[in-house]
Design a protein around this motif. Structure first.
Motif, PDB file in Angstrom:
ATOM      1  N   ARG A  51      47.354  48.704  45.865  1.00 42.93           N
ATOM      2  CA  ARG A  51      47.094  50.137  45.832  1.00 42.93           C
ATOM      3  C   ARG A  51      48.272  50.860  46.473  1.00 42.93           C
ATOM      4  O   ARG A  51      48.812  50.428  47.477  1.00 42.93           O
ATOM      5  CB  ARG A  51      45.812  50.497  46.592  1.00 42.93           C
TER       6      ARG A  51
ATOM      7  N   HIS B  52      45.892  46.553  38.621  1.00 43.86           N
ATOM      8  CA  HIS B  52      44.985  45.476  38.227  1.00 43.86           C
ATOM      9  C   HIS B  52      45.786  44.430  37.442  1.00 43.86           C
ATOM     10  O   HIS B  52      46.763  44.760  36.772  1.00 43.86           O
ATOM     11  CB  HIS B  52      43.849  45.996  37.348  1.00 43.86           C
TER      12      HIS B  52
ATOM     13  N   PRO C 204      44.581  46.682  51.068  1.00 39.53           N
ATOM     14  CA  PRO C 204      43.807  46.390  49.855  1.00 39.53           C
ATOM     15  C   PRO C 204      42.510  47.169  49.755  1.00 39.53           C
ATOM     16  O   PRO C 204      42.085  47.535  48.670  1.00 39.53           O
ATOM     17  CB  PRO C 204      43.537  44.883  49.959  1.00 39.53           C
ATOM     18  N   ARG C 205      41.858  47.423  50.880  1.00 37.50           N
ATOM     19  CA  ARG C 205      40.561  48.107  50.830  1.00 37.50           C
ATOM     20  C   ARG C 205      40.451  49.110  51.975  1.00 37.50           C
ATOM     21  O   ARG C 205      41.086  48.979  53.012  1.00 37.50           O
ATOM     22  CB  ARG C 205      39.409  47.107  50.947  1.00 37.50           C
ATOM     23  N   GLY C 206      39.639  50.110  51.727  1.00 38.63           N
ATOM     24  CA  GLY C 206      39.131  50.904  52.832  1.00 38.63           C
ATOM     25  C   GLY C 206      39.859  52.175  53.179  1.00 38.63           C
ATOM     26  O   GLY C 206      39.240  53.117  53.645  1.00 38.63           O
ATOM     27  N   GLU C 207      41.178  52.257  52.992  1.00 41.37           N
ATOM     28  CA  GLU C 207      41.876  53.446  53.461  1.00 41.37           C
ATOM     29  C   GLU C 207      41.757  54.574  52.450  1.00 41.37           C
ATOM     30  O   GLU C 207      42.177  54.447  51.300  1.00 41.37           O
ATOM     31  CB  GLU C 207      43.349  53.139  53.725  1.00 41.37           C
TER      32      GLU C 207
ATOM     33  N   THR D 251      40.960  42.687  40.033  1.00 38.99           N
ATOM     34  CA  THR D 251      40.904  44.135  40.215  1.00 38.99           C
ATOM     35  C   THR D 251      41.565  44.526  41.531  1.00 38.99           C
ATOM     36  O   THR D 251      41.433  43.825  42.539  1.00 38.99           O
ATOM     37  CB  THR D 251      39.438  44.610  40.218  1.00 38.99           C
ATOM     38  N   ALA D 252      42.283  45.672  41.510  1.00 36.88           N
ATOM     39  CA  ALA D 252      42.897  46.242  42.722  1.00 36.88           C
ATOM     40  C   ALA D 252      43.770  45.226  43.452  1.00 36.88           C
ATOM     41  O   ALA D 252      43.620  44.987  44.650  1.00 36.88           O
ATOM     42  CB  ALA D 252      41.828  46.809  43.643  1.00 36.88           C
TER      43      ALA D 252
ATOM     44  N   THR E 289      46.480  52.343  41.440  1.00 38.29           N
ATOM     45  CA  THR E 289      45.849  51.046  41.681  1.00 38.29           C
ATOM     46  C   THR E 289      46.285  50.060  40.609  1.00 38.29           C
ATOM     47  O   THR E 289      46.210  50.357  39.416  1.00 38.29           O
ATOM     48  CB  THR E 289      44.318  51.164  41.667  1.00 38.29           C
TER      49      THR E 289
END
Length: 555
Positions: free
Chosen positions: A179, A268, A228-231, A175-176, A266
């Protein structure tokens, strides 16, 4: 016989329905929506040479001439302030086709509206599916609850596929994987009509990678790779990205622009465990998800449709060849799995950053080559897959010759002489329900076909073609890449090369055609009962040429 039921009215489902109609097979398309698509300029697709040609052939016009569709004039890659690579597209190196998805689906819907073999049932959401020895029964809910009867069913209903869930097929993966923040805008850039990839742009807030891809009428799609994460991508933050990127590309000042649409995309990576259960199949995003490093998932979905259409057509018209229907999963799943493996192996190298890799000479250019391949459709990340290990491949033959196309790969689009003496492109003869036999005969182009059709090896070859186990069309080419004179190429209805033989070899040609068709058909034309995981209710009238619920796609 009952129609084929196609679940989902996205590009893959609509393409499959049109491809089946080209093979004279009726279909019912179950569309969960209202029959039209939301206009989202930021939601675009990039199609390679083979898939672009497929949808243009089925839709009946060129998307490059459509409003909002464009073929790129070139490609450039930048790293910081350095030009790493520059490509110019031509007839020998065709440009990708870039088009908003709603334009693509709109054109496919328009083609379907004129096709008597296709019925589209809008606001029809599938909620149950049962199989039996003679076909399938599907139930949809909507303004009217309806039961549909079909000979086969194909789930083209996207990542959250109801068909896949009803068939109880696992969909493992990641997953992801990537992004992207996305914006569609109208502006002028220094490279009109050329796509570009800029890695490590030198301006503040440029991120690690931004891509600009042109559409028609001065519109561009811009994609920024996100962590990859958080923004969280807020509207204000996206406007800052747009202004800084445009200023960086245009000498320090932001040119005028009109913002048309934005979004977050995103990616996958997933692959269904099985693509066939009895008479039901999966295709497109229902079967696989991919798209990292510039690859395009829709490309593979359209190739699914092209691969499956002719096999279902043979089963529908002549009875089920189980090995032929099984080959859909064997060929397409293996091809997509190879693409996913290539992307997964490249991701740590291209996205890891830092460490010893950043000091190794030539690394940046190697990374650029991988990314360019994914974006423009070349190499292991982007090129069309081959079916070299296909169960439909013929046995090795001493009569086989090497040509510029490997067995199992898509053939090159060359000019050929059709049976009526006209000059056409080889690709124009695909998808018509028959095999193609191409004789490479230098010098024939200067003569009318009537002068040489009864001379030399032609009568013997024509007799061999007429004796094949399936209808075939005999074409003549002045030349074919890497092919010696008097080579005979056998081509599948989806354009993949079966074999190339030296001269007229009737026995070898017949054996290769038989192998490509999956062997002899079952006498009863029925699917194997042990392929279905679900008990089905027995119904009479399986041979009726109507769908339950009062629909009749074809007489």
């Amino acid at each position: 016989m009952d129609p084929v039921i196609v679940v989902g009215a996205g590009p893959v489902g609509l393409t499959l329905a049109l491809a089946l109609a080209r093979h004279s097979v009726p279909t019912v398309v179950l569309d969960e929506g209202p029959g039209k698509d939301e206009q989202r300029p930021a939601r675009t697709v990039v199609l390679r040479e083979d898939t672009g040609a497929l949808v243009e052939r089925l839709a009946g016009h060129s998307f490059g001439g459509q409003e909002s569709g464009a073929r790129w004039g070139g490609w450039r890659s930048l790293r910081r302030k350095q030009l790493m690579r520059e490509l110019t597209f031509s007839d020998e190196a065709p440009a990708p086709l870039h088009v908003p998805q709603h334009v693509l689906t709109g054109a496919l819907r328009a083609a379907i509206a004129d096709e008597r073999l296709i019925k589209v049932a809008v606001e029809s959401k599938l909620d149950s599916l049962e199989q039996d020895a003679g076909g399938l029964t599907a139930h949809t809910r909507g303004p009217k609850d309806t039961w549909w009867r079909g000979s086969y069913l194909v789930g083209c209903d996207g990542p959250r596929s109801t068909v896949r869930k009803l068939l109880d097929i696992r969909f493992p993966g990641r997953t992801a994987v990537e992004r992207h923040a996305v914006a569609a805008l109208r502006t002028e850039l220094p490279w009109p009509g050329e796509a570009l990839l800029h890695r490590m742009p030198p301006w503040r807030g440029g991120g690690t990678e931004v891509t600009g891809r042109p559409l028609a009428d001065g519109v561009w799609r811009l994609d920024w790779l996100l962590p990859p994460r958080g923004e969280l991508v807020t509207p204000d933050a996206l406007v800052v990205r747009i202004r800084e990127t445009l200023a960086g590309w245009c000498g320090g000042s932001t040119p005028p622009y009109e913002l048309l649409d934005t979004g977050v995309h995103t990616v996958h990576h997933r692959l269904a465990r099985r693509w066939r259960v009895g008479r039901a199949f999966l295709a497109g995003d229902a079967a696989h998800l991919l798209g990292a490093l510039g690859t395009q998932g829709l490309d593979e979905g359209l190739r699914d449709a092209d691969n499956l259409a002719w096999k279902l057509a043979i089963a529908w018209h002549h009875g089920a060849r189980e090995s032929l229907l099984d080959s859909y999963q064997a060929e397409r799943r293996a091809g997509v799995a190879a693409r996913l493996r290539a992307a997964d192996q490249s991701l740590p190298v291209l996205r890891g950053g830092g460490g010893l890799r950043s000091y190794v000479p030539g690394t940046a250019r190697g990374h650029d080559t991988l990314l360019t391949d994914g974006h423009v459709g070349r190499g292991p990340l982007g090129a069309p897959g081959t079916y070299a290990e296909s169960p439909l491949a013929p046995e090795p033959s001493d009569s086989a010759v090497a040509v510029g196309t490997e067995p199992g790969a898509p053939v090159t689009d060359v000019q050929v002489t059709a049976p009526d003496g006209s000059f056409v492109q080889l690709r124009d003869r695909l998808g018509l329900g028959h095999l193609l036999v191409v004789l490479v005969a230098p010098g024939t182009v200067v003569w009318e076909r009537r002068h040489w059709v009864s001379a030399g090896i032609m009568p013997r070859l024509a007799a061999a073609v007429s004796a094949l186990p399936h209808r075939a069309e005999l074409l003549v080419a002045e030349s074919y890449p890497g092919a010696p004179a008097h080579s005979v190429l056998l081509v599948r209805p989806d354009g993949h090369l079966v074999t190339a033989l030296s001269g007229v070899r009737p026995a070898e040609l017949y054996a290769a055609a038989e192998a490509a068709l999956g062997g002899a058909a079952r006498p009863d034309g029925a699917a194997r009962s042990d392929r279905s995981d679900r008990p089905g209710k027995q119904e009479s009238g399986a041979g009726a040429s109507k769908a339950v619920g009062g629909t009749r796609p074809a007489e």
